[in-house]
Write a protein that holds these residues in place. Structure first.
Motif, short mmCIF file in Angstrom:
data_model
loop_
_atom_site.label_atom_id
_atom_site.label_comp_id
_atom_site.label_asym_id
_atom_site.label_seq_id
_atom_site.Cartn_x
_atom_site.Cartn_y
_atom_site.Cartn_z
N GLU A 297 9.11 24.80 -18.34
CA GLU A 297 9.82 25.52 -18.94
C GLU A 297 9.42 27.27 -18.94
OE1 GLU A 297 12.74 26.25 -21.23
OE2 GLU A 297 13.06 24.30 -20.94
N ILE A 298 7.69 26.40 -18.49
CA ILE A 298 6.95 27.67 -17.92
C ILE A 298 7.32 28.13 -16.51
CG2 ILE A 298 5.09 28.85 -17.62
CD1 ILE A 298 3.86 26.95 -20.21
N GLU A 299 6.84 26.38 -16.22
CA GLU A 299 7.84 26.79 -14.37
C GLU A 299 8.35 27.54 -13.85
OE1 GLU A 299 4.74 23.49 -12.64
OE2 GLU A 299 5.90 23.33 -13.68
N ARG A 300 9.75 27.30 -14.56
CA ARG A 300 11.64 27.52 -14.38
C ARG A 300 11.38 29.16 -13.32
NH1 ARG A 300 13.99 28.13 -19.26
NH2 ARG A 300 15.49 26.23 -18.89
N PHE A 301 10.59 29.84 -14.24
CA PHE A 301 10.56 31.26 -13.60
C PHE A 301 9.67 32.25 -14.57
CE2 PHE A 301 12.19 35.95 -13.26
CZ PHE A 301 11.94 36.33 -11.84
#
Length: 446
Positions: A297-301
């Motif tokens: 959820e943090i890495e998505r964008f």
């Protein structure tokens, strides 16, 4: 205002439960029973250096296979006397006050969980493994896990956010020999075949920074993933469990990979339980294992500044052919002390270490409360393991029980705060500190 707060502190030593981050470790009851705890507390919170008075109510109740947990937080600014707006600035926040509602536990013939997903997984975890929909406190979501096992066949499913469908996945499986007399043959009769599809429908799953246009664009192919797996339980008894498996995974518009390994369980009469997993992984170009994980959820964008951004899809597109090893160990001592650790390392990429640690010490020492969890990715070497930066998630609470129902504790959380920049999201490190005086009143049980 401060006098009112002080009176509240003296009047009601309400709650705090220790399950805002950790995996729910309830054991399936052997018969219908009602148990739980009404807990809560008053204390202080610091978000990025700004102090708040805290009132928390977080009861949990279990009746048979049904469990419900709430997490209601009222934070009032010390300096301005106003309620922290990020906690209650949209109708969805009121739904998020219901931390979870569940029926059964993962692995039961029927399992459902609505609310916070702590460590969701599908199958052997090659696609969805330890996925969290609430990695950021201010960006908590209401998700769903729903599994049914009919004996001869079944399915597992996960939806990360019911408000705006983002991450979701479905795995169906069948035990083909159960449809024939061969289903009664030991070992081979339990052969299981599975197929998985998972994706992310959030528009930011396609986002990346275009250095030519100097802007954020969303024109890459979606991370649609399919997988096929085969599993064979070798031993299934009250004391030992051992199975082997093989997974093939393909990103429809990118690369593919395989994983094969073994799970082992030892249940030592309630004294010592051990779970272990060892897995070998081989990947082609443009492939990442466990794509939907606890950092997703943090890495998505993540918009790091006004002109630059990083994304999980960009990492996928740049990934090179490699191989690696994944290992996991779980120790449970006397049904109380639990230690969970996992680590992945890719052979040809030094900065590829991924670590997960979890420690819970609820009643081993009667007057001490300790609970901690730590996740870190892109580890370079041993000296890089325990640094807190944008590659880390941390939760720790240390407490002391002067009398049976009162806990004095300190909580520290290193997480990320989402900030909207136009239609884009920027995640920044958020430090959460909370000294607490809590009251925990258990009820029910055997």
């Amino acid at each position: 205002m401060k006098k009112v707060i002080i009176l509240l502190l003296l009047f009601s030593l309400l709650t705090q439960t220790y399950s805002q981050r950790k995996v729910q470790r309830e054991t399936t009851p052997s018969r219908p029973q009602t148990s739980g705890e009404f807990s809560g507390g008053l204390g202080m919170s610091w978000f990025d250096g700004k102090p708040y008075y805290l009132l928390n109510i977080s009861p949990e109740i279990a009746f048979g296979k049904i469990g419900v947990g709430l997490d209601v937080n009222l934070r009032i600014g010390v300096n301005d006397g106003k309620i922290r707006k990020e906690d209650w600035n949209e109708p969805y926040d009121f739904l998020r006050a219901i931390r979870y509602v569940r029926y059964g536990l993962k692995g039961d013939p029927f399992y459902a969980r609505l609310g916070a997903l702590d460590y969701a997984r599908l199958g052997h975890g090659t696609i969805v493994y330890y996925y969290k929909n609430n990695a950021s406190y201010d960006d908590r979501k209401v998700g769903l896990e729903f599994d049914v096992d009919f004996g001869k066949f079944g399915f597992e499913s996960v939806v990360g956010d019911l408000k705006r469908i983002g991450v979701w996945g479905l795995r169906g499986y069948v035990r083909p020999l159960k449809f024939t007399p061969a289903g009664d043959i030991p070992i081979i009769g339990n052969l299981e075949l599975g197929a998985t599809y998972a994706t992310d429908l959030d528009k930011n799953a396609l986002a990346h920074y275009d250095p030519v246009k100097r802007e954020i664009v969303r024109d890459w192919d979606r991370p649609d993933i399919v997988g096929f797996d085969i599993g064979l339980p070798i031993i299934r008894s009250k004391i030992f469990g051992w199975d082997i498996y093989f997974d093939y995974v393909k990103f429809l518009n990118y690369g593919s990979g395989i994983a094969y390994g073994s799970n082992f369980e030892f249940r030592g009469l309630g004294i010592l339980n051990i779970g272990a997993k060892i897995e070998r992984r081989n990947f082609g170009d443009q492939f990442l294992p466990s794509y939907f994980n606890y950092f997703y959820e943090i890495e998505r964008f993540n918009l790091r500044d006004t002109v630059n951004a990083t994304s999980k899809l960009q990492e996928l597109r740049n990934a090179k052919k490699t191989a690696g090893t994944y290992g996991e160990l779980i120790f449970t001592i006397l049904g109380q002390l639990q230690i969970v650790g996992s680590y992945q390392q890719l052979d040809a990429i030094p900065e590829s270490g991924t670590l997960h640690l979890d420690l819970e010490l609820p009643q081993v020492l009667p007057t001490i409360v300790f609970d901690a969890g730590y996740d870190r990715r892109n580890i370079k070497d041993f000296g890089d393991v325990f640094r807190l930066d944008e590659r880390s998630l941390l939760y720790a609470e240390v407490g002391y029980k002067p009398i049976k129902y009162i806990v004095i504790s300190m909580l520290y959380q290193w997480t990320f705060k989402p900030t909207r920049v136009g239609d884009k999201t920027k995640y920044e490190v958020q430090k959460r500190i909370e000294p607490r005086v809590s009251f925990v009143f258990p009820f029910g049980g055997k």
